[in-house]
Every structure is written in structure tokens, then in C-alpha cells.
Scaffold this motif. Structure first.
Motif, short mmCIF file in Angstrom:
data_model
loop_
_atom_site.label_atom_id
_atom_site.label_comp_id
_atom_site.label_asym_id
_atom_site.label_seq_id
_atom_site.Cartn_x
_atom_site.Cartn_y
_atom_site.Cartn_z
N SER A 99 0.83 -1.20 0.00
CA SER A 99 0.00 0.00 0.00
C SER A 99 0.87 1.25 0.00
CB SER A 99 -0.93 0.01 1.22
OG SER A 99 -0.18 -0.04 2.41
N MET A 100 0.24 2.35 -0.38
CA MET A 100 0.89 3.67 -0.35
C MET A 100 -0.10 4.67 0.20
SD MET A 100 3.03 4.00 -3.85
CE MET A 100 3.70 2.58 -4.74
N VAL A 101 0.41 5.77 0.74
CA VAL A 101 -0.45 6.87 1.20
C VAL A 101 -0.04 8.11 0.40
CG1 VAL A 101 -1.06 8.35 3.15
CG2 VAL A 101 -0.75 5.89 3.49
N ILE A 102 -0.98 8.62 -0.37
CA ILE A 102 -0.64 9.64 -1.38
C ILE A 102 -1.62 10.81 -1.30
CG2 ILE A 102 -0.61 10.05 -3.91
CD1 ILE A 102 0.56 7.25 -4.22
N PRO A 103 -1.10 12.05 -1.39
CA PRO A 103 -2.00 13.20 -1.50
C PRO A 103 -2.43 13.40 -2.95
CG PRO A 103 0.29 13.94 -1.30
CD PRO A 103 0.33 12.43 -1.36
N TRP A 104 -3.64 12.96 -3.26
CA TRP A 104 -4.16 13.05 -4.63
C TRP A 104 -4.86 14.38 -4.83
CZ3 TRP A 104 -2.52 9.00 -7.39
CH2 TRP A 104 -2.32 7.75 -6.75
N VAL A 105 -4.98 14.80 -6.07
CA VAL A 105 -5.73 16.03 -6.39
C VAL A 105 -6.80 15.70 -7.41
CG1 VAL A 105 -5.60 18.34 -7.42
CG2 VAL A 105 -3.75 17.54 -5.91
N GLY A 106 -8.04 16.04 -7.08
CA GLY A 106 -9.14 15.78 -8.00
C GLY A 106 -10.45 16.20 -7.37
N PHE A 107 -11.55 15.64 -7.85
CA PHE A 107 -12.85 15.89 -7.22
C PHE A 107 -13.70 14.64 -7.34
CE2 PHE A 107 -12.96 18.12 -11.45
CZ PHE A 107 -13.83 17.26 -12.12
N SER A 108 -14.76 14.58 -6.55
CA SER A 108 -15.63 13.41 -6.57
C SER A 108 -16.17 13.20 -7.97
CB SER A 108 -16.78 13.56 -5.59
OG SER A 108 -16.29 13.61 -4.27
N LEU A 109 -16.11 11.95 -8.43
CA LEU A 109 -16.65 11.60 -9.75
C LEU A 109 -18.12 11.98 -9.86
CD1 LEU A 109 -16.20 10.01 -12.46
CD2 LEU A 109 -17.05 7.99 -11.23
N SER A 110 -18.82 12.03 -8.74
CA SER A 110 -20.26 12.35 -8.74
C SER A 110 -20.52 13.69 -9.43
CB SER A 110 -20.80 12.37 -7.31
OG SER A 110 -20.16 13.36 -6.56
N ASN A 111 -19.57 14.63 -9.35
CA ASN A 111 -19.74 15.93 -10.04
C ASN A 111 -19.93 15.75 -11.54
OD1 ASN A 111 -19.21 18.05 -7.88
ND2 ASN A 111 -17.42 16.74 -7.65
N LEU A 112 -19.12 14.86 -12.12
CA LEU A 112 -19.23 14.60 -13.56
C LEU A 112 -20.52 13.85 -13.86
CD1 LEU A 112 -16.53 13.31 -15.97
CD2 LEU A 112 -18.61 11.99 -15.68
N ILE A 113 -20.85 12.88 -13.01
CA ILE A 113 -22.04 12.06 -13.25
C ILE A 113 -23.30 12.94 -13.27
CG2 ILE A 113 -23.47 10.17 -12.35
CD1 ILE A 113 -20.90 8.86 -11.31
N LYS A 114 -23.40 13.87 -12.32
CA LYS A 114 -24.57 14.76 -12.28
C LYS A 114 -24.65 15.62 -13.53
CE LYS A 114 -24.60 14.90 -7.27
NZ LYS A 114 -23.75 15.57 -6.24
N LYS A 115 -23.51 16.03 -14.02
CA LYS A 115 -23.44 16.90 -15.20
C LYS A 115 -24.02 16.23 -16.45
CE LYS A 115 -21.46 20.45 -17.43
NZ LYS A 115 -21.82 21.83 -17.20
N VAL A 116 -23.77 14.93 -16.62
CA VAL A 116 -24.22 14.26 -17.85
C VAL A 116 -25.61 13.64 -17.71
CG1 VAL A 116 -21.87 13.84 -18.67
CG2 VAL A 116 -23.00 12.08 -17.27
N GLU A 117 -26.20 13.71 -16.53
CA GLU A 117 -27.57 13.27 -16.27
C GLU A 117 -27.87 11.84 -16.75
OE1 GLU A 117 -30.46 16.21 -17.48
OE2 GLU A 117 -29.11 17.85 -16.93
N PRO A 118 -27.46 10.86 -15.96
CA PRO A 118 -27.73 9.45 -16.30
C PRO A 118 -29.22 9.20 -16.42
CG PRO A 118 -26.20 9.62 -14.45
CD PRO A 118 -26.68 11.01 -14.72
N THR A 119 -29.61 8.31 -17.32
CA THR A 119 -31.01 7.92 -17.45
C THR A 119 -31.32 6.89 -16.36
OG1 THR A 119 -30.64 5.97 -18.83
CG2 THR A 119 -30.75 8.10 -19.97
N GLY A 120 -32.58 6.54 -16.25
CA GLY A 120 -32.99 5.53 -15.27
C GLY A 120 -32.38 4.16 -15.55
N ASN A 121 -31.90 3.95 -16.77
CA ASN A 121 -31.29 2.67 -17.13
C ASN A 121 -29.84 2.53 -16.68
OD1 ASN A 121 -33.52 1.60 -18.46
ND2 ASN A 121 -33.00 2.67 -20.37
N ALA A 122 -29.23 3.63 -16.30
CA ALA A 122 -27.80 3.59 -15.96
C ALA A 122 -27.59 2.90 -14.62
CB ALA A 122 -27.25 5.01 -15.92
#
Ligand SMILES: Nc1nc2c(c(=O)[nH]1)N[C@H]1C(S)=C(S)[C@@H](COP(=O)(O)O)O[C@H]1N2
Ligand SMILES: [Mo]
Length: 325
Positions: free
Chosen positions: A148-171
Motif C-alpha cells: 500500500s501507499m499513502v498519497i496526497p491526490w488532487v481531484g474531485f468526486s466523480l459524482s460531479n461529472l455524473i450529475k453533469k451528464v444526467e444518467p437515465t434511469g437505465n444507468a
């Protein structure tokens, strides 16, 4: 035709399994101190100053530390985090990615988002990075091979992108496809996996705030060997779920076929949550070695359920985790 082959994930060395309790005093002190500290406290920053200072020679990337999502553990030295890698597109030895990944061209780069969404889109890297404020989060990443490693990553929750593209009920699932270009990636010539490298998550896993769409580490853009320019980091799952150099994100009705599961289904399940109670068929998953700590003789650490992220447990309520490994 698919030729059956045994999984290429490395078997831990016998010397790594030696349960010899030889503690090194300085490390013990740092570990003890980190336990009582908060990531971001003056003491913690002091202990980790060296790691941040040695960040790779890439472009700086500004991000605010998210303390609520950060471990207070000693950071893995940058040198280890950038020279001991799994990125089979650049070779299967741990040192191969650092040696070979300079041929990866990370700009221009686009990520195609498609499938069961109301707003399919292709985003270039800059637009993608602007979808949400960048955060620094200190996560532990636990490889299925027992380190294992302990790393300071930089990014944001994937949920931000998911909300942006608006998944259908089938996703119901999300699939990540990563770059597979022979011209840039010498490892693609080998048939060690079926390229491209594909990974996937159930929708609720992908929406969990811990699931990090990642662009940098140690305050810099991702080094190529760590999955530039964009990768996932899923701290409660074995490292191979965290796909590097993503080019496509697809929303699906059905569970996607993933590279490691196709390669060795009896060894790598779809979920692959870190679980010390479910051994890999060829080795125990009960302990781990922290990369960058001195030597193979240091006592190994206990591996924690969900890699020490109990907040994800509710995603799997009622599931038999031995069956859905
Ligand atoms: N595209 C791609 N992504 C990948 C891999 C790979 O071979 N190809 N290896 C995985 C494995 S096994 C691990 S442990 C992590 C390692 O990430 P790191 O090198 O940043 O520590 O990347 C994962 N993502
Ligand atoms: Mo891994």
C-alpha cells in the motif's frame, strides 16, 4: 480466441511474508505521531514536508486540502510512489512505467462520456478539470499484491461529472476505458491483458463521494506513470480498480466486463473491495507492506476492512462479500 493464462499479478516474495518484528525507531515515532495528528496540523505538515518538497517536476496544480477525506498518516515518499508502479501498458515490472511512460502524450486529451445519459459529451482536459473545485485528499491505495501507499491526490468526486451528464434511469453501471495506443505504450505489444484496460463500478459506488476523479498528486499534475492526465482513485478497492489514463466513461444497463476479471475471474472479482477476510487464491490478504518503509523485514501492517473506509459498508449491506469478492 481467448487463450487461458494464469494471472500475471505478482505473487508476494517469501521474504515479504516473513513476520519478523524488527521495528525501526524513527518510523515508529512518525507513525505514532501521525495517529494523534490531523492531516494538515503543523506537526503533520512538518513530518511530510519532505514528501511534498520532492514532488515530481511537473506543473503545479492548486487544490485545497479536504481534511474530512484525508488520512493523517505519513505520506509515501514521492520517489517510491513514482517508481514502483503497476501500469501494464508500459511493461509489467514495477520499474517499467517510470522508465517507459515518457512516450505518453497527455495533451491534447479528451474524455468521451456516453451511453445511458441524457447529455453525452466529449470533454477536453481543461473543461473536465473545471467541472468542480479541485481538492487534495490523502488516501491509502492498497494493491491486490499486498502493498500500500499513502498519497496526497488532487481531484474531485466523480459524482460531479455524473450529475453533469444526467444518467437515465437505465444507468446501473459505469465503465472506464483507458488509452491503448501501441505507438505510445510499449506494453500493449504483450498479451498480458486484453487491451484496452477496462474497469467498472456499480452506479452507487461511482456516486460515493470517496470515488475520486484524479488529475494530480503531491501538488503537481499526475506523472505519466501514475495515470496522467486523468485516472480514478477508489481507496476502498484494490488498486487495479483505479483505472489510469482514462479516455472513455460509459453508462450501462449491465455490469461491464473488466480487464482483470476477464483475465482471471477466479482471482479478481468485479467488486474487489479490500477485504482481509477473503484471501486471494494464491496469497493472504490479511496484511500489507507499506511501500517506502524500510525493507522486507519490517513487520507488515494489518489490512483493514474496506481499506479502513467503513463509510462505504452500507453500499454492500446484505451482500455476501465472499461471493461478490
Ligand atoms: N490503465 C491501467 N490502469 C491501472 C493499471 C494498469 O496496469 N493499467 N494498474 C492498476 C494497479 S494494479 C494499481 S495497484 C494502480 C497503481 O497506481 P499507482 O502506480 O499510481 O500507485 O493502478 C491501477 N490502474
Ligand atoms: Mo495493483
Amino acid at each position: 480466441m481467448l487463450i487461458k493464462r494464469s494471472s500475471p499479478h505478482a505473487v508476494p516474495l517469501a521474504s515479504e511474508i516473513t513476520p519478523q518484528a524488527i521495528y525501526e525507531e524513527r518510523r515508529k515515532f512518525i507513525a505514532k505521531m501521525a495517529l494523534g495528528a490531523v492531516a494538515g496540523s503543523a506537526l503533520w505538515e512538518m513530518a511530510n514536508r519532505e514528501a511534498f518538497a520532492q514532488a515530481p517536476a511537473g506543473a503545479k496544480i492548486a487544490a485545497k486540502r479536504n481534511a474530512a477525506y484525508s488520512l493523517a498518516e505519513t505520506l509515501t515518499p514521492v520517489k517510491d510512489a513514482t517508481t514502483y508502479n503497476n501500469f501494464y501498458e508500459f511493461g509489467t515490472d514495477k520499474s517499467d512505467p517510470a522508465e517507459n511512460a515518457h512516450t505518453l502524450k497527455t495533451r491534447p486529451w479528451t474524455v468521451q462520456i456516453e451511453g445511458e445519459v441524457k447529455k453525452p459529451m466529449t470533454l477536453d482536459l481543461d473543461s473536465l478539470m473545471k467541472l468542480a473545485p479541485l481538492e487534495e485528499r490523502i488516501y491509502r491505495l492498497r494493491c491486490v499484491e499486498g502493498w500500500s501507499m499513502v498519497i496526497p491526490w488532487v481531484g474531485f468526486s466523480l459524482s460531479n461529472l455524473i450529475k453533469k451528464v444526467e444518467p437515465t434511469g437505465n444507468a446501473k453501471y459505469v465503465e472506464f476505458t483507458t488509452l491503448a495506443d501501441k505507438a505510445q505504450m510499449p506494453g500493449i505489444r504483450s498479451r498480458v491483458l486484453d487491451w484496452p484496460y477496462v474497469e467498472g463500478l456499480r452506479m452507487d459506488e461511482a456516486m460515493h463521494p470517496l470515488a475520486l476523479l484524479t488529475f494530480g498528486m503531491y501538488g503537481q499534475v499526475l506523472p505519466n506513470q501514475n495515470g496522467a492526465p486523468v485516472r480514478m482513485v477508489l481507496p476502498w478497492k484494490y488498486g487495479f480498480k483505479s483505472a489510469k489514463s482514462i479516455v472513455k466513461i460509459r453508462f450501462l444497463k449491465e455490469q461491464p466486463k473488466t480487464a482483470w476479471n476477464v483475465s482471471a475471474p477466479q482471482e479478481y472479482g468485479f467488486y474487489s473491495n479490500v477485504n482481509p477476510n477473503v484471501d486471494h487464491p494464491r496469497w493472504s490478504q490479511g496484511t500489507e507492506r507499506r511501500i517506502g518503509e524500510d525493507g522486507f523485514f519490517k513487520k507488515k501492517r494489518e489490512t483493514l476492512m474496506f481499506n479502513g473506509y467503513p463509510e462505504v459498508a452500507s453500499l454492500y449491506a446484505g451482500m455476501d462479500l465472499k461471493k461478490f469478492f
